[in-house]
Motif scaffolding. Structure first.
Motif, short mmCIF file in Angstrom:
data_model
loop_
_atom_site.label_atom_id
_atom_site.label_comp_id
_atom_site.label_asym_id
_atom_site.label_seq_id
_atom_site.Cartn_x
_atom_site.Cartn_y
_atom_site.Cartn_z
N MET A 184 -8.53 -17.23 -6.37
CA MET A 184 -9.41 -16.33 -5.63
C MET A 184 -10.70 -16.08 -6.43
N MET A 185 -11.79 -16.05 -5.71
CA MET A 185 -13.09 -15.83 -6.33
C MET A 185 -13.39 -14.34 -6.40
N GLU A 186 -13.89 -13.92 -7.53
CA GLU A 186 -14.36 -12.55 -7.71
C GLU A 186 -15.86 -12.62 -7.98
N PHE A 187 -16.58 -11.57 -7.63
CA PHE A 187 -17.99 -11.54 -7.98
C PHE A 187 -18.44 -10.13 -8.30
N ARG A 188 -19.46 -10.06 -9.12
CA ARG A 188 -20.13 -8.79 -9.37
C ARG A 188 -21.62 -9.07 -9.41
N LEU A 245 -20.08 -15.20 -10.44
CA LEU A 245 -18.84 -15.59 -9.79
C LEU A 245 -17.82 -15.95 -10.85
N SER A 246 -16.55 -15.64 -10.59
CA SER A 246 -15.48 -16.03 -11.50
C SER A 246 -14.26 -16.43 -10.69
N GLY A 247 -13.40 -17.22 -11.33
CA GLY A 247 -12.19 -17.68 -10.65
C GLY A 247 -12.42 -19.01 -9.95
N ARG A 248 -11.97 -19.07 -8.71
CA ARG A 248 -12.03 -20.31 -7.92
C ARG A 248 -12.76 -20.04 -6.61
N LEU A 249 -13.78 -20.85 -6.31
CA LEU A 249 -14.52 -20.72 -5.05
C LEU A 249 -13.99 -21.77 -4.09
#
Length: 102
Positions: free
Chosen positions: A1-5, A17-21
């Protein structure tokens, strides 16, 4: 799952962006596109340095973001792709459409 800030600095928004897009993140794309609607924005930086994976749908999302930014006269810059993410972006020749900074 992608996280963003995100963070806003003068006329620039930077989104980390972090994780998987992946395809399953298309709903989150709307949240990112909404960030383009800030007043006086001129530059939108999508920082991928913490992104571990991107699939073909994720690459498509980069192109959608480019289109949305262009419609608002905002410069989209993708920064810091590495490893498999960089390889995927290179193979798809995304750099012919989107500005990529290392």
């Amino acid at each position: 799952m992608m996280e963003f800030r995100s963070r806003v600095e003068q006329d620039t928004v930077e989104v980390q962006l972090s994780g998987r897009l992946e395809f399953t993140d298309h709903d989150r794309l709307r949240d990112i596109v909404e960030l383009l609607d800030g007043n006086g924005l001129r530059r939108f930086v999508l920082n991928l340095s913490a992104l571990d994976f991107i699939d073909s749908a994720g690459l498509g999302m980069l192109l959608i973001l480019q289109e949305e930014a262009e419609q608002r006269n905002i410069k989209l810059v993708v920064s810091g792709p590495r490893g498999d993410v960089k390889r995927s972006i290179d193979l798809a020749k995304i750099n012919e459409i989107v500005t990529i900074e290392q």
